[in-house]
Design a protein around this motif. Sequence first.
Motif, short mmCIF file in Angstrom:
data_model
loop_
_atom_site.label_atom_id
_atom_site.label_comp_id
_atom_site.label_asym_id
_atom_site.label_seq_id
_atom_site.Cartn_x
_atom_site.Cartn_y
_atom_site.Cartn_z
N GLY A 147 2.77 15.85 -8.64
CA GLY A 147 3.78 16.39 -8.75
C GLY A 147 5.34 15.68 -8.77
O GLY A 147 6.28 16.13 -8.61
N LYS A 148 5.03 14.40 -8.68
CA LYS A 148 6.25 13.49 -8.05
C LYS A 148 6.15 12.27 -8.93
O LYS A 148 4.94 11.52 -9.30
N TRP A 149 6.95 11.56 -9.39
CA TRP A 149 7.21 10.21 -9.79
C TRP A 149 7.13 9.09 -8.86
O TRP A 149 7.89 9.65 -7.74
N GLY A 150 6.48 8.05 -8.95
CA GLY A 150 6.64 7.25 -7.94
C GLY A 150 6.26 5.80 -8.66
O GLY A 150 6.25 5.60 -9.85
N THR A 151 6.58 4.54 -8.02
CA THR A 151 6.76 3.25 -8.35
C THR A 151 5.44 2.45 -8.28
O THR A 151 4.29 3.20 -7.80
N TRP A 196 3.28 4.71 -5.38
CA TRP A 196 1.99 5.20 -5.72
C TRP A 196 0.86 4.27 -5.72
O TRP A 196 -0.46 4.59 -5.33
N LEU A 197 0.94 3.03 -6.58
CA LEU A 197 -0.06 2.37 -6.71
C LEU A 197 0.31 0.55 -6.13
O LEU A 197 1.32 0.31 -6.17
N ASP A 198 -0.91 0.20 -5.69
CA ASP A 198 -0.62 -1.07 -5.03
C ASP A 198 -2.00 -2.01 -5.45
O ASP A 198 -3.15 -1.24 -5.41
N ASP A 199 -1.81 -3.26 -5.33
CA ASP A 199 -3.07 -4.09 -5.54
C ASP A 199 -4.05 -3.45 -6.86
O ASP A 199 -5.28 -3.37 -6.87
N GLU A 209 -8.64 -0.01 -11.22
CA GLU A 209 -8.88 -0.15 -9.89
C GLU A 209 -7.63 -0.29 -8.93
O GLU A 209 -6.64 -1.03 -9.46
N PHE A 210 -7.38 0.46 -7.93
CA PHE A 210 -6.52 0.28 -7.00
C PHE A 210 -6.84 0.77 -5.60
O PHE A 210 -7.63 1.35 -5.61
N LYS A 211 -5.95 0.45 -4.72
CA LYS A 211 -6.24 0.90 -3.29
C LYS A 211 -6.39 2.35 -2.96
O LYS A 211 -7.50 2.63 -2.53
N GLY A 212 -5.48 2.97 -3.74
CA GLY A 212 -5.74 4.49 -3.47
C GLY A 212 -4.22 5.07 -3.46
O GLY A 212 -3.42 4.41 -3.22
N TRP A 213 -4.15 6.38 -3.96
CA TRP A 213 -2.76 6.81 -4.16
C TRP A 213 -2.00 6.74 -3.05
O TRP A 213 -2.35 7.42 -1.84
N GLY A 214 -0.86 6.05 -3.08
CA GLY A 214 -0.02 6.01 -1.87
C GLY A 214 -0.23 4.90 -0.67
O GLY A 214 0.31 4.97 0.01
N GLU A 215 -1.57 4.39 -1.18
CA GLU A 215 -1.91 3.18 0.02
C GLU A 215 -1.38 1.92 -0.27
O GLU A 215 -1.69 1.34 -1.34
N THR A 216 -0.42 1.57 0.40
CA THR A 216 0.57 0.36 0.29
C THR A 216 1.15 -0.02 1.53
O THR A 216 1.56 0.50 2.32
#
Length: 593
Positions: free
Chosen positions: A58-62, A103-106, A120-127
């Motif tokens: 429900g939210k926009w993230g970078t 929201w996304l990292d690595d 593939e990425f770490k996980g939603w919001g994991e940064t």
Amino acid sequence: MLTHQNLRTLWILLLLHMSARAYKFDILKTHHEPQEGDVRLFGSKNVSEGRVEIYHDGKWGTVCDDNWDMADARVLCRQLNFPGAKSIVTGKDYGQGAPGPIWLDDINCKGTETHLFTCEFKGWGETDCTHKEDVGVVCETGSINVDINDSTHSLDHSLGLSDFLGQIFDDGNGCDFLIVVQSPTGNKQEDGTPEISVKTICAHKMILSQIPFFNASVGITNITVNLSLTCQPHFTSFIRYIYTRKIDVTLSSALCLHQMASNFGLKQLMEDIGRLFSKILPEDSTFHNQVSFYKYAVETKDLVLEENCVQYMAWNYQNLTRSPAWSGLSVGLLRALLTRSDLVAPGEYFVLQSVERWISEKGDSVDLETQADLLGRIRFPMIPAEKLYVIESSSLLYSTHKTVYRDNMLKAFQFNVLLFSNLTKQKFGKDNINYQPRIYTAEPWSIVLEVSSSETQYGQYNNHYNNYGYGYNPYSQTRSKSFTTPVHNSLIFKDTVMSWQANIFINRQECSNYGVRCESFPVLRLTPQSYISQSEILFRNRVLLVCQGQYVCQVQDFKSNMASVSANATQVLPYPCAGDQFIYQIVVTPEYV
């Protein structure tokens, strides 16, 4: 193109489609509520660039720029219906993201995914990033997307309603025209009759009535189409193109789609795929596709495509002879290559050895007359004297074709010890192609120059430095070479040496320092430093653009000692090169006037 006459029927189809799916169709709605995994580019007036944002929970993230590369950017841009990605920028160029999640990292995309969140990425919001590390992207725009590292090329001829029509085709609701596709498998059934692979597609008369081939407007409700088994898998996407005017063309599908477009009268699609052939050619290092394209061009009498294929293989002849496709070349293709003076090879002796090997591998499948014809197309006078001397003892075919070898070797030895003016008096015609050199890259006839990425950056800002009195380029020594060659390749000129100076200029100041005017960059200059007067000798020097050291993508003549090799909008390379990363190979070519 859809006409006003069919517009009413189109709306009925659309409404039927929407009601069948229990959707409400609202033509006045110009936006939609964001869905999980949607992406957007934010913070720029240009719709094709901006900060990358993704919708989750429900939210926009970078997205953080850690490990972000062009493969990730391509996925993002294609999800937004752009042809591809042009470049990556940091988030600061578009302003930092509003307070909210990263929201996304690595993230690690292969480049083939259809949605960013499937990578593939770490996980939603994991940064461990801050919004200062928000990544931005510039996407490509235009109707044709070409990327040497990604063999999918998107063609878009749509004018509107494309996605709706594509959904109608995919769902098949209300379809009223059956297309039966038959393809022989090459096998036989138990009763001895040929086995046929059958595929059916249900389409809509109103859409197909735009294509005369189907005769869909004269009351019939089905048609049978015969296709090769290799082209059958691509027929569905071809029919879908008739609905949407969008299609993805790959290395494996290009030939089939071009042939179908030709047979079904879709001229625009045929022409655009034809233009794509030159971009697709470098993608296959095995040369199997280039050979197939050539065969197809000959069968369809497509002279432009035929020349495109032969030219590419001539420029990359050495790679071709080492490829799996070499032994399968047809006599016609090999003959076409041997007639060309723009064939690039280490030397004519190399060409002879490659043809001998081809004939030996073919064995009795090539008759002696054809063998002699091919050997007669070798330019024996261009073979150095020391190589001529060993042909009799080392040749694979000398004993079989003694007359051909002896006659041509005699002419070659005479060429090496007599002036050409004396040879013409003995009825060795000036126009005889045997006395015209090809493009020989072995020493001492060629050198290699390179421009590093640091130099390119320097060239962009060099005028700024010179405004403040700086004129020294710290990289210029890597783009300048002196070398020597004989005046001519015949033996009588072996000890008559010419000196050459080769330079690459990357900005106007460097050109000005040498007293020359340059219109585009980079530009190469090749000048004789010592000249021996020989009125019968002319130099036709060239520069080869070797893409990333792998294949020749352009051959450019020197004119008045200068050769412009810029790959910009006004000078399109015959074959593309990702990132314009070239090695410049300068070739000196003397020939008798």
